[in-house]
Design an enzyme around this catalytic site. Structure first.
Site, PDB file in Angstrom:
ATOM      1  N   HIS A 152       0.825  -1.213   0.000  1.00 34.11           N
ATOM      2  CA  HIS A 152       0.000   0.000   0.000  1.00 34.11           C
ATOM      3  C   HIS A 152       0.858   1.263   0.000  1.00 34.11           C
ATOM      4  CE1 HIS A 152      -3.803  -1.974   0.399  1.00 34.11           C
ATOM      5  NE2 HIS A 152      -3.695  -2.314   1.659  1.00 34.11           N
ATOM      6  N   GLY A 312     -19.066  -3.990  -2.828  1.00 38.32           N
ATOM      7  CA  GLY A 312     -18.440  -4.109  -4.144  1.00 38.32           C
ATOM      8  C   GLY A 312     -19.162  -3.293  -5.198  1.00 38.32           C
TER       9      GLY A 312
END
Ligand code: A3P
Length: 344
Positions: A152, A312
């Site tokens: 990340h 999602g």
């Protein structure tokens, strides 16, 4: 048996089971001391955040892991690195990449596909949460090519060997408004596990706008990879979550081409691309047993794999953010991305 299966962890295993790892407590202590001396703040986290010298924040343990990775990771040109901000579609792109790269050893429809057995985060592991943890230096040299990893950290803070080796980087960004909502829900699960009060979405958005979110400031993160992509498109692929949702198959083709495993005509005719899209779809992955009952050790906490799957959807922020907060985020986006050629 494939080399993957020999070297992969069972879902519940500690990272130590993954590869042999030497201990180097002195190196970890060195970076822990450094991190302790950095400015720190409360933020969108279950832990205090520390400010890296490049200006982004992280809680202490993954920040130390990122520094150890920077010092120790020996990249190969064949490596492929997934880079994202948390909650930008990491789980999805890890799945698509793994299924695409390993489709010959692991046919997409195999019932014992590694994604089904180990989950995306067992197949493609984070440097700072899963590899460089607990005073250990993983022996990644034993892994076969192509090695797949994830991180990340912003582009400026990637392990330096990644940039110099010329290995491939696959970046995914997502609308910041959906990213912060998703992040707030995820962080609140970690906070619940730690006995902390949940953060309201509005409080989370305030911290997000102030750059007090893991690996943020969001806008600097996306711009860092966007500029790297513009400068070196053959090394950095740049995807948007929303566009992946519109046409996942085309993104799988582009991904395969980028990492040097393009689909042949026969595979297209056999429907391999669509099978990968189906395997990695939200509906399929969220229903897998490894998602429903598995857990992933992320060093900052062991999380249920189901935490990586919420809705999602594109645009869920409209159900959570006030119009003023949405306007504030949009205004920062307009100002920060002006002239970059990037829209999110
Ligand atoms: P939401 O919380 O908005 O539902 P990350 O993988 O970077 O942690 O991001 C998690 C976000 O991606 C969550 O968003 C999650 O639902 C969504 N996600 C996970 N798997 C996905 C998939 N296969 N397809 C689309 N979205 C997915």
């Amino acid at each position: 048996m494939s080399s993957f299966v020999q070297t992969s962890p069972p879902v519940h295993a500690e990272p130590e089971a993954y590869t042999e790892r030497q201990t180097n407590p002195e190196l970890y202590q060195h970076f822990a001391n450094l991190v302790s001396s950095l400015p720190s703040s409360k933020g969108l986290s279950n832990n205090q955040l520390h400010r890296h010298d490049q200006g982004w924040y992280s809680s202490q343990v993954p920040l130390v892991g990122a520094m150890v990775a920077d010092a120790c990771f020996a990249a190969r040109p064949s490596d492929i690195i997934v880079a994202t901000l948390p909650k930008s579609g990491t789980t999805w792109i890890k799945s698509l990449l793994y299924a695409t790269v390993h489709r010959r050893e692991h046919p997409v429809d195999a019932i014992d596909h590694p994604l089904t057995s180990f989950g995306p985060h067992g197949c493609v592991r984070f440097f700072e949460y899963q590899q460089y943890t607990r005073n250990k230096i993983p022996d990644l040299d034993k892994l076969p090519d192509p090695r797949l990893f994830a991180t990340h950290v912003p582009f400026v803070s990637l392990p330096r060997a990644i940039v110099t080796s010329g290995c491939k980087i696959v970046y995914v960004c997502r609308d910041p408004k959906d990213t912060v909502v998703s992040l707030c829900y995820f962080i609140n699960k970690l906070r619940f596990n730690d006995g902390l009060e949940p953060l309201s979405v509005e409080a989370a958005a305030e911290m997000f706008c102030d750059g007090l979110s893991p690996f943020g400031t969001y806008w600097d993160h996306v711009l860092g990879y966007w500029r790297a992509h513009l400068a070196c498109p053959q090394q950095v692929l740049f995807f948007r979550y929303e566009e992946m949702q519109k046409d996942a198959a085309n993104h799988v083709r582009r991904l395969a081409e980028f990492v040097g495993h393009p689909f042949g005509d026969g595979e297209e005719e056999d429907g391999v691309v669509d099978a990968i899209v189906r395997l990695c779809s939200f509906d399929h992955m969220s229903g897998m047993e490894v998602t429903k009952s598995g857990r992933t050790d992320l060093v900052v906490g062991t999380v249920e794999n189901s935490s990586f799957f919420r809705r999602g959807a594109v645009g869920d922020w409209t159900n959570h953010l006030s119009p003023e907060t949405a306007r504030r985020i949009d205004a920062i986006t307009t100002r920060k991305l002006k002239g970059s050629g990037l829209s999110v």
